[in-house]
Write a protein that holds these residues in place. Structure first.
Motif, PDB file in Angstrom:
ATOM      1  N   LEU A 163      11.044 -10.287   8.518  1.00  0.00           N
ATOM      2  CA  LEU A 163      10.740 -10.493   7.100  1.00  0.00           C
ATOM      3  C   LEU A 163       9.309 -10.970   6.891  1.00  0.00           C
ATOM      4  CD1 LEU A 163      14.067 -12.125   5.837  1.00  0.00           C
ATOM      5  CD2 LEU A 163      13.272  -9.779   5.474  1.00  0.00           C
ATOM      6  N   GLU A 164       8.814 -11.810   7.809  1.00  0.00           N
ATOM      7  CA  GLU A 164       7.442 -12.312   7.683  1.00  0.00           C
ATOM      8  C   GLU A 164       6.433 -11.193   7.938  1.00  0.00           C
ATOM      9  OE1 GLU A 164       4.829 -15.785   7.072  1.00  0.00           O
ATOM     10  OE2 GLU A 164       6.735 -14.971   6.359  1.00  0.00           O
ATOM     11  N   PHE A 165       6.652 -10.387   8.965  1.00  0.00           N
ATOM     12  CA  PHE A 165       5.775  -9.240   9.204  1.00  0.00           C
ATOM     13  C   PHE A 165       5.758  -8.318   7.983  1.00  0.00           C
ATOM     14  CE2 PHE A 165       6.233  -9.762  13.986  1.00  0.00           C
ATOM     15  CZ  PHE A 165       4.873  -9.873  14.248  1.00  0.00           C
ATOM     16  N   LEU A 166       6.942  -8.014   7.475  1.00  0.00           N
ATOM     17  CA  LEU A 166       7.057  -7.097   6.343  1.00  0.00           C
ATOM     18  C   LEU A 166       6.404  -7.680   5.095  1.00  0.00           C
ATOM     19  CD1 LEU A 166       8.247  -4.462   5.171  1.00  0.00           C
ATOM     20  CD2 LEU A 166      10.341  -5.749   4.664  1.00  0.00           C
ATOM     21  N   THR A 167       6.725  -8.938   4.779  1.00  0.00           N
ATOM     22  CA  THR A 167       6.215  -9.577   3.561  1.00  0.00           C
ATOM     23  C   THR A 167       4.696  -9.703   3.570  1.00  0.00           C
ATOM     24  OG1 THR A 167       8.268 -10.850   3.331  1.00  0.00           O
ATOM     25  CG2 THR A 167       6.339 -11.641   2.120  1.00  0.00           C
ATOM     26  N   LEU A 173       2.036  -7.942   1.071  1.00  0.00           N
ATOM     27  CA  LEU A 173       1.173  -8.789   0.238  1.00  0.00           C
ATOM     28  C   LEU A 173      -0.303  -8.551   0.547  1.00  0.00           C
ATOM     29  CD1 LEU A 173       3.109 -12.205   0.283  1.00  0.00           C
ATOM     30  CD2 LEU A 173       2.908 -10.601  -1.628  1.00  0.00           C
ATOM     31  N   SER A 174      -0.591  -8.194   1.808  1.00  0.00           N
ATOM     32  CA  SER A 174      -1.978  -7.966   2.230  1.00  0.00           C
ATOM     33  C   SER A 174      -2.410  -6.510   2.031  1.00  0.00           C
ATOM     34  CB  SER A 174      -2.139  -8.333   3.706  1.00  0.00           C
ATOM     35  OG  SER A 174      -1.758  -9.664   3.953  1.00  0.00           O
ATOM     36  N   ASN A 175      -1.518  -5.708   1.457  1.00  0.00           N
ATOM     37  CA  ASN A 175      -1.796  -4.278   1.245  1.00  0.00           C
ATOM     38  C   ASN A 175      -2.178  -3.582   2.554  1.00  0.00           C
ATOM     39  OD1 ASN A 175      -1.414  -4.265  -1.639  1.00  0.00           O
ATOM     40  ND2 ASN A 175      -3.379  -5.330  -1.821  1.00  0.00           N
ATOM     41  N   TYR A 176      -1.445  -3.897   3.597  1.00  0.00           N
ATOM     42  CA  TYR A 176      -1.682  -3.274   4.904  1.00  0.00           C
ATOM     43  C   TYR A 176      -1.437  -1.770   4.829  1.00  0.00           C
ATOM     44  CZ  TYR A 176      -2.398  -7.024   8.366  1.00  0.00           C
ATOM     45  OH  TYR A 176      -2.921  -8.018   9.135  1.00  0.00           O
ATOM     46  N   SER A 177      -2.252  -1.038   5.539  1.00  0.00           N
ATOM     47  CA  SER A 177      -2.032   0.392   5.710  1.00  0.00           C
ATOM     48  C   SER A 177      -1.112   0.606   6.904  1.00  0.00           C
ATOM     49  CB  SER A 177      -3.360   1.114   5.957  1.00  0.00           C
ATOM     50  OG  SER A 177      -3.124   2.442   6.399  1.00  0.00           O
ATOM     51  N   TYR A 178      -0.099   1.434   6.732  1.00  0.00           N
ATOM     52  CA  TYR A 178       0.807   1.724   7.844  1.00  0.00           C
ATOM     53  C   TYR A 178       0.256   2.864   8.705  1.00  0.00           C
ATOM     54  CZ  TYR A 178       4.442  -1.522   6.443  1.00  0.00           C
ATOM     55  OH  TYR A 178       5.155  -2.673   6.177  1.00  0.00           O
ATOM     56  N   LYS A 179      -0.928   3.368   8.345  1.00  0.00           N
ATOM     57  CA  LYS A 179      -1.590   4.383   9.162  1.00  0.00           C
ATOM     58  C   LYS A 179      -2.649   3.747  10.052  1.00  0.00           C
ATOM     59  CE  LYS A 179      -0.989   8.284   5.972  1.00  0.00           C
ATOM     60  NZ  LYS A 179      -1.719   9.305   5.167  1.00  0.00           N
ATOM     61  N   CYS A 180      -3.515   2.968   9.452  1.00  0.00           N
ATOM     62  CA  CYS A 180      -4.595   2.328  10.201  1.00  0.00           C
ATOM     63  C   CYS A 180      -4.913   0.996   9.545  1.00  0.00           C
ATOM     64  CB  CYS A 180      -5.835   3.219  10.220  1.00  0.00           C
ATOM     65  SG  CYS A 180      -7.323   2.332  10.736  1.00  0.00           S
ATOM     66  N   GLN A 181      -4.810  -0.091  10.298  1.00  0.00           N
ATOM     67  CA  GLN A 181      -5.065  -1.399   9.734  1.00  0.00           C
ATOM     68  C   GLN A 181      -5.921  -2.246  10.682  1.00  0.00           C
ATOM     69  OE1 GLN A 181      -4.423  -2.690   6.648  1.00  0.00           O
ATOM     70  NE2 GLN A 181      -5.724  -4.334   7.422  1.00  0.00           N
ATOM     71  N   PRO A 182      -7.177  -2.522  10.317  1.00  0.00           N
ATOM     72  CA  PRO A 182      -8.003  -3.421  11.119  1.00  0.00           C
ATOM     73  C   PRO A 182      -7.448  -4.850  11.069  1.00  0.00           C
ATOM     74  CG  PRO A 182      -9.332  -2.120   9.589  1.00  0.00           C
ATOM     75  CD  PRO A 182      -7.906  -1.958   9.182  1.00  0.00           C
ATOM     76  N   VAL A 183      -7.890  -5.683  11.994  1.00  0.00           N
ATOM     77  CA  VAL A 183      -7.476  -7.077  12.022  1.00  0.00           C
ATOM     78  C   VAL A 183      -8.324  -7.875  11.034  1.00  0.00           C
ATOM     79  CG1 VAL A 183      -7.173  -9.135  13.454  1.00  0.00           C
ATOM     80  CG2 VAL A 183      -6.885  -6.868  14.466  1.00  0.00           C
ATOM     81  N   ASP A 184      -7.676  -8.702  10.228  1.00  0.00           N
ATOM     82  CA  ASP A 184      -8.375  -9.630   9.335  1.00  0.00           C
ATOM     83  C   ASP A 184      -8.559 -10.944  10.098  1.00  0.00           C
ATOM     84  OD1 ASP A 184      -9.316 -11.327   7.411  1.00  0.00           O
ATOM     85  OD2 ASP A 184      -7.683 -10.998   5.984  1.00  0.00           O
ATOM     86  N   TYR A 185      -9.781 -11.192  10.559  1.00  0.00           N
ATOM     87  CA  TYR A 185     -10.049 -12.389  11.357  1.00  0.00           C
ATOM     88  C   TYR A 185     -10.448 -13.589  10.504  1.00  0.00           C
ATOM     89  CZ  TYR A 185     -10.007  -9.494  15.584  1.00  0.00           C
ATOM     90  OH  TYR A 185      -9.632  -8.660  16.605  1.00  0.00           O
ATOM     91  N   SER A 186     -10.260 -13.491   9.199  1.00  0.00           N
ATOM     92  CA  SER A 186     -10.636 -14.596   8.316  1.00  0.00           C
ATOM     93  C   SER A 186      -9.597 -15.711   8.380  1.00  0.00           C
ATOM     94  CB  SER A 186     -10.757 -14.085   6.874  1.00  0.00           C
ATOM     95  OG  SER A 186      -9.464 -13.843   6.318  1.00  0.00           O
ATOM     96  N   ASP A 187      -9.917 -16.820   7.719  1.00  0.00           N
ATOM     97  CA  ASP A 187      -8.993 -17.954   7.641  1.00  0.00           C
ATOM     98  C   ASP A 187      -8.206 -17.953   6.336  1.00  0.00           C
ATOM     99  OD1 ASP A 187      -9.688 -19.082  10.132  1.00  0.00           O
ATOM    100  OD2 ASP A 187     -11.494 -19.961   9.262  1.00  0.00           O
ATOM    101  N   LYS A 202      -4.171 -13.158  21.483  1.00  0.00           N
ATOM    102  CA  LYS A 202      -5.494 -13.676  21.848  1.00  0.00           C
ATOM    103  C   LYS A 202      -6.618 -12.884  21.199  1.00  0.00           C
ATOM    104  CE  LYS A 202      -8.153 -16.418  24.373  1.00  0.00           C
ATOM    105  NZ  LYS A 202      -8.201 -17.880  24.107  1.00  0.00           N
ATOM    106  N   TYR A 203      -6.424 -11.566  21.038  1.00  0.00           N
ATOM    107  CA  TYR A 203      -7.520 -10.715  20.579  1.00  0.00           C
ATOM    108  C   TYR A 203      -7.261  -9.968  19.275  1.00  0.00           C
ATOM    109  CZ  TYR A 203      -9.339 -11.721  25.186  1.00  0.00           C
ATOM    110  OH  TYR A 203      -9.802 -12.387  26.297  1.00  0.00           O
ATOM    111  N   VAL A 204      -6.020  -9.610  18.988  1.00  0.00           N
ATOM    112  CA  VAL A 204      -5.744  -8.816  17.781  1.00  0.00           C
ATOM    113  C   VAL A 204      -4.505  -9.352  17.062  1.00  0.00           C
ATOM    114  CG1 VAL A 204      -6.929  -6.681  18.447  1.00  0.00           C
ATOM    115  CG2 VAL A 204      -4.615  -7.095  19.279  1.00  0.00           C
ATOM    116  N   ALA A 205      -4.586 -10.600  16.617  1.00  0.00           N
ATOM    117  CA  ALA A 205      -3.441 -11.225  15.938  1.00  0.00           C
ATOM    118  C   ALA A 205      -3.354 -10.729  14.498  1.00  0.00           C
ATOM    119  CB  ALA A 205      -3.571 -12.746  15.981  1.00  0.00           C
ATOM    120  N   GLY A 206      -2.859  -9.523  14.343  1.00  0.00           N
ATOM    121  CA  GLY A 206      -2.751  -8.892  13.031  1.00  0.00           C
ATOM    122  C   GLY A 206      -3.143  -7.437  13.141  1.00  0.00           C
ATOM    123  N   GLY A 207      -3.489  -6.839  12.003  1.00  0.00           N
ATOM    124  CA  GLY A 207      -3.877  -5.437  12.015  1.00  0.00           C
ATOM    125  C   GLY A 207      -2.754  -4.548  12.521  1.00  0.00           C
TER     126      GLY A 207
END
Length: 271
Positions: A85-89, A93-107, A164-169
């Motif tokens: 549910l957290e991954f999905l939500t 909310l972040s308008n992730y692309s299910y085709k290609c999504q870069p990592v948001d390294y912001s805080d 460690k390197y791609v926590a997201g995207g």
């Protein structure tokens, strides 16, 4: 010490330092994320337990772990529901692309939520190493197959690198789908612990394996798409996931064939 050995050690030290510097600073102080040393110790300890414990348990009696296994499996069901549910939500909310999504390294709050659920997914794989320990203590050595050990020990390494390197995207997709599958998998395990009288309610084991295979095919399609398109996500991780998913399709496919298709053919021959 010879000059060549000193040079090799200096190069190795430089590589290791650079390896850590490239990590995501947001996760650097999180549990098990500072260096790869703890997770490597855990990895080799797991392999040692798998190789040695069956010999130790050979002459012992299987332990009755029902009181532990029921809460253990349903805690993992709850954790899997939370992660899915957290991954999905957060992805929606972040308008992730299910085709290609870069990592948001912001805080930003959403970027940190995604990083945190990625860490929880990694840590769930650490917890799941207990599956093997429980099989061994119950002397169910047939369950500790190459597929089982390969999948469990590689997941902790893969997802340590992932956090460690791609926590997201892009990585959210595999975590989300795998969490969804594990809701059903640990529900099955939890119900099976209650005893033989539950077997009539567990007719869907075959379909659970099909669901597992489906997720691996989805991983191949998802990462394969990004191998042939221009996506701002580390290509090395896409290649690694693509190859890893193929190995799992082969291993789970082999398990499915021998467990269901071959056994059905043998039964038909008897009649």
């Amino acid at each position: 010490m010879t000059l060549s050995k000193m040079s090799f050690l200096e190069d190795a030290k430089t590589f290791y330092t650079e390896f850590l510097k490239r990590g995501d600073p947001r996760v650097e102080e999180w549990f098990l994320m500072q260096t790869p040393v703890p997770i490597m110790i855990l990895f080799f300890s797991y392999i040692f337990v798998v190789l040695v414990s069956p010999r130790v348990m050979r002459n012992g009696q299987p332990l009755n772990l029902k009181a532990i296994l029921i809460p253990y499996n349903f805690i993992l069901v709850g954790l899997s529901i939370y992660m899915f549910l957290e991954f999905l939500t957060v992805s929606l909310l972040s308008n992730y692309s299910y085709k290609c999504q870069p990592v948001d390294y912001s805080d930003s709050p959403l970027a940190m939520r995604m990083a945190k659920v990625c860490w929880w997914f990694f840590f769930s794989k650490v917890i799941e190493l207990l599956d093997t320990v429980f099989f061994i203590l119950r002397k169910k050595f047939n369950q500790v197959s190459f597929l089982h050990v390969y999948h469990h020990c590689t997941m902790i390494l893969n997802w340590w690198m992932g956090v460690k390197y791609v926590a997201g995207g892009q990585s959210f997709f595999t975590g989300m789908l795998n969490s969804f599958v594990h809701i059903f998998m640990y529900s099955y395990y939890g119900l099976a612990v209650f005893g033989p009288h539950m077997q009539k309610y567990l007719w869907w084991k075959k379909y659970l394996t099909k669901l597992q295979l489906t997720q691996f095919v989805a991983f191949v399609i998802h990462t394969g798409y990004n191998l042939i398109t221009d996506c701002d996500f580390p290509q090395g991780f896409n290649v690694a996931v693509f190859i890893y998913a193929i190995t799992l399709i082969l291993l789970f496919g082999n398990f499915y064939y021998h467990s269901y298709l071959q056994s059905q053919r043998e039964k038909k021959k008897l009649y």
